[in-house]
Design a protein around this motif. Sequence first.
Motif, PDB file in Angstrom:
ATOM      1  N   LEU A  85       0.861  -1.194   0.000  1.00  0.00           N
ATOM      2  CA  LEU A  85       0.000   0.000   0.000  1.00  0.00           C
ATOM      3  C   LEU A  85       0.888   1.230   0.000  1.00  0.00           C
ATOM      4  N   CYS A  86       0.530   2.240  -0.782  1.00  0.00           N
ATOM      5  CA  CYS A  86       1.360   3.440  -0.776  1.00  0.00           C
ATOM      6  C   CYS A  86       0.560   4.670  -1.178  1.00  0.00           C
ATOM      7  N   ALA A  87       0.833   5.792  -0.515  1.00  0.00           N
ATOM      8  CA  ALA A  87       0.105   7.033  -0.794  1.00  0.00           C
ATOM      9  C   ALA A  87       0.933   7.979  -1.663  1.00  0.00           C
ATOM     10  N   GLU A  89       3.455   9.092  -5.060  1.00  0.00           N
ATOM     11  CA  GLU A  89       3.504   8.929  -6.517  1.00  0.00           C
ATOM     12  C   GLU A  89       4.957   9.007  -6.975  1.00  0.00           C
ATOM     13  N   CYS A  90       5.673   7.904  -6.834  1.00  0.00           N
ATOM     14  CA  CYS A  90       7.045   7.864  -7.348  1.00  0.00           C
ATOM     15  C   CYS A  90       6.940   7.210  -8.722  1.00  0.00           C
ATOM     16  N   SER A  91       7.298   7.947  -9.768  1.00  0.00           N
ATOM     17  CA  SER A  91       6.960   7.499 -11.116  1.00  0.00           C
ATOM     18  C   SER A  91       7.658   6.198 -11.509  1.00  0.00           C
ATOM     19  N   TYR A  92       8.686   5.806 -10.746  1.00  0.00           N
ATOM     20  CA  TYR A  92       9.478   4.615 -11.111  1.00  0.00           C
ATOM     21  C   TYR A  92       9.026   3.354 -10.395  1.00  0.00           C
ATOM     22  N   CYS A  93       8.066   3.445  -9.470  1.00  0.00           N
ATOM     23  CA  CYS A  93       7.769   2.322  -8.570  1.00  0.00           C
ATOM     24  C   CYS A  93       6.379   1.760  -8.824  1.00  0.00           C
ATOM     25  N   ALA A  94       6.273   0.436  -8.849  1.00  0.00           N
ATOM     26  CA  ALA A  94       4.982  -0.214  -9.080  1.00  0.00           C
ATOM     27  C   ALA A  94       3.998   0.021  -7.933  1.00  0.00           C
ATOM     28  N   PHE A  95       4.505   0.349  -6.745  1.00  0.00           N
ATOM     29  CA  PHE A  95       3.615   0.530  -5.594  1.00  0.00           C
ATOM     30  C   PHE A  95       2.952   1.908  -5.560  1.00  0.00           C
ATOM     31  N   ARG A  96       3.302   2.796  -6.479  1.00  0.00           N
ATOM     32  CA  ARG A  96       2.785   4.176  -6.410  1.00  0.00           C
ATOM     33  C   ARG A  96       1.250   4.158  -6.380  1.00  0.00           C
ATOM     34  N   ALA A  97       0.684   5.155  -5.674  1.00  0.00           N
ATOM     35  CA  ALA A  97      -0.741   5.125  -5.318  1.00  0.00           C
ATOM     36  C   ALA A  97      -1.684   4.905  -6.508  1.00  0.00           C
ATOM     37  N   GLY A 132       5.518  -0.011   1.627  1.00  0.00           N
ATOM     38  CA  GLY A 132       5.145   1.243   0.976  1.00  0.00           C
ATOM     39  C   GLY A 132       4.739   2.255   2.051  1.00  0.00           C
ATOM     40  N   GLU A 133       4.487   3.513   1.641  1.00  0.00           N
ATOM     41  CA  GLU A 133       4.201   4.539   2.656  1.00  0.00           C
ATOM     42  C   GLU A 133       2.699   4.722   2.865  1.00  0.00           C
ATOM     43  N   SER A 134       2.053   3.701   3.393  1.00  0.00           N
ATOM     44  CA  SER A 134       0.651   3.796   3.813  1.00  0.00           C
ATOM     45  C   SER A 134       0.392   2.499   4.560  1.00  0.00           C
ATOM     46  N   GLN A 190      17.699   8.386  -0.788  1.00  0.00           N
ATOM     47  CA  GLN A 190      17.180   9.680  -1.248  1.00  0.00           C
ATOM     48  C   GLN A 190      16.630   9.543  -2.678  1.00  0.00           C
ATOM     49  N   GLU A 191      16.937   8.450  -3.328  1.00  0.00           N
ATOM     50  CA  GLU A 191      16.562   8.155  -4.735  1.00  0.00           C
ATOM     51  C   GLU A 191      17.406   9.022  -5.675  1.00  0.00           C
ATOM     52  N   THR A 192      17.175  10.321  -5.690  1.00  0.00           N
ATOM     53  CA  THR A 192      18.095  11.224  -6.377  1.00  0.00           C
ATOM     54  C   THR A 192      18.311  12.445  -5.486  1.00  0.00           C
ATOM     55  N   LYS A 206       3.540  12.531   0.598  1.00  0.00           N
ATOM     56  CA  LYS A 206       4.536  13.165   1.478  1.00  0.00           C
ATOM     57  C   LYS A 206       5.935  13.143   0.890  1.00  0.00           C
ATOM     58  N   LYS A 207       6.193  12.172   0.032  1.00  0.00           N
ATOM     59  CA  LYS A 207       7.567  12.018  -0.479  1.00  0.00           C
ATOM     60  C   LYS A 207       7.975  13.176  -1.393  1.00  0.00           C
ATOM     61  N   LYS A 208       7.012  14.023  -1.752  1.00  0.00           N
ATOM     62  CA  LYS A 208       7.351  15.200  -2.563  1.00  0.00           C
ATOM     63  C   LYS A 208       8.344  16.107  -1.833  1.00  0.00           C
ATOM     64  N   SER A 349       4.561  -7.311  -7.320  1.00  0.00           N
ATOM     65  CA  SER A 349       5.973  -7.034  -7.067  1.00  0.00           C
ATOM     66  C   SER A 349       6.299  -5.563  -7.266  1.00  0.00           C
ATOM     67  N   GLN A 350       7.375  -5.131  -6.584  1.00  0.00           N
ATOM     68  CA  GLN A 350       7.764  -3.743  -6.699  1.00  0.00           C
ATOM     69  C   GLN A 350       8.544  -3.496  -7.985  1.00  0.00           C
ATOM     70  N   PHE A 351       9.426  -4.424  -8.307  1.00  0.00           N
ATOM     71  CA  PHE A 351      10.212  -4.305  -9.546  1.00  0.00           C
ATOM     72  C   PHE A 351      10.675  -5.703  -9.893  1.00  0.00           C
TER      73      PHE A 351
HETATM   74 FE1  SF4 Z   1       5.756   4.160  -2.357  1.00  0.00          FE
HETATM   75 FE2  SF4 Z   1       8.341   3.840  -1.697  1.00  0.00          FE
HETATM   76 FE3  SF4 Z   1       7.385   2.904  -4.046  1.00  0.00          FE
HETATM   77 FE4  SF4 Z   1       7.598   5.509  -3.651  1.00  0.00          FE
HETATM   78  S1  SF4 Z   1       9.296   4.003  -3.694  1.00  0.00           S
HETATM   79  S2  SF4 Z   1       5.811   4.468  -4.547  1.00  0.00           S
HETATM   80  S3  SF4 Z   1       7.131   5.703  -1.493  1.00  0.00           S
HETATM   81  S4  SF4 Z   1       6.838   2.213  -2.034  1.00  0.00           S
END
Ligand code: SF4
Length: 461
Positions: A85-87, A89-97, A132-134, A190-192, A206-208, A349-351
């Motif tokens: 679960l995630c709140a 929007e990280c454009s690279y991640c399958a878990f994005r909301a 994920g972040e939720s 930090q990702e980038t 929140k990750k913004k 899966s996440q990736f």
């Molecule tokens: Fe959520 Fe973390 Fe994936 Fe970002 S990287 S969408 S915060 S699980």
Amino acid sequence: MASFINEEEIARILEQNQMPDSKKVNDVLIKAKEMKGLDMNDVAVLTNLSDPMQLFELFETANHVKEKIYGKRLVIFAPLYISNLCANECSYCAFRAKNKEIVRRSLTQAEIKQETEILIKQGHKRILLVAGESYPKQGFQYVIDSIASVYEAKVDQGEIRRVNVNVAPLEIEEFKLLKAAKIGTYQLFQETYHHETYHQVHTGGKKKDYDYRVTALHRAIEAGIDDVGIGVLFGLADYRFEMLALMQHIRELETVFGFGPHTISVPRLEPATGSTIASHPPFALPDLDFRKIVAILRLAVPYTGIIMSTRETAQMRRETFALGVSQISAGSRTNPGGYTDSLHEADGSQFSLGDHRSLDEVIRDVAEMGYIPSFCTGCYRLGRTGQDFMDRAKPGDIKNHCGPNAISTFMEYLMDYASYETRLIGEDLIDDAINSMEGIARERAVTLLEKVKKGKHDMYC
Ligand code: SF4
Ligand code: SAM
């Protein structure tokens, strides 16, 4: 803006050290051999080199330093994904909301215990708990309960002895709860570090907030967690920039707290369901540059662990052991419930993974290459963390603990969990390792090994 990530300083230092001549490179490599670390200028020199002969020398030096500090030891762990679960929007991640293409799931405590038991039966002793972040209705308490469930799981003589955690940034009070739950390392990437790129790829949740994330490890340390892990998701921005920004982050932690990160992770962007950018990284990192990054980090922060996950292929993982990697995951799944139900990996899966082998296969391969897989969890259980770990590591004292502990925990694995073939290879390797040890390290290794052979568990010094 968190002023310790200074983009002008990075640009200036990279500019000043373009196309370094061989004298400059040699000077940095000579300094690196002293194993006292490198500064930003040195790292810029090494990141800017491209001549094949200079690269060869860089790799040789990294191998020398890695062997001197870590010997042939490689620490083994498995990730445990408890929720996707995630709140954010990280454009690279399958878990994005907003991604509708994956099945969402957060494991119950009974399911977490079940997943943990599977990992215990494979022989794992260290887990990296990921979410994920939720969180479900319990909120952050869900993470605390999950850590307790992992520690509670037991199968015969087996148990998880160290839970590291990779969850979203927290407030100091929440970090104190993580500390009280007896986590090992708190990891956060930090990702980038590149502000503009950061805002382009984090568009919701929140990750913004770049600064809240980049200061999270300060809060973790202030809360008493002094083993912290940093990392960059390579592929989002220019790796030269990221390397110098990593150095600024490390410099900041050293200045404020007197010690740097316990580990650095080097994930590269991998394809992820529902993400275009993950399959088409804006700054795709070629394999050669990836190896270069590992080698430079090994020289820049010689006593910091470098973690390689199963995002990478078996071949790439093998190559980077010699360059500086000191910890690897094995037998991983990146979907919640993935160890219990290995058939539906694609659903949540996440990736995607590069290395699909079982723990036993990875262990055999690593041992055949002459590396000793270590399941040791001694340091943090004896309070050798943060500043104390660094004080001991620097004079090489840690080798007198890590070497013997690697041997005793590897023997425990071989006796309890390994296949016949792996056990044969492993026992030969242990004999060779003991024969090449001297002094106190050898005495300790022999004593611990005798105890394990008599059936004792969890022997460490
Ligand atoms: Fe959520 Fe973390 Fe994936 Fe970002 S990287 S969408 S915060 S699980
Ligand atoms: N949600 C928390 C966060 O974002 O920090 C913690 C867990 S998140 C699942 C762990 C890490 O996975 C992220 O920090 C990111 O670096 C990595 N990741 C996300 N998408 C990825 C991808 N497509 N390829 C490789 N790694 C990825």
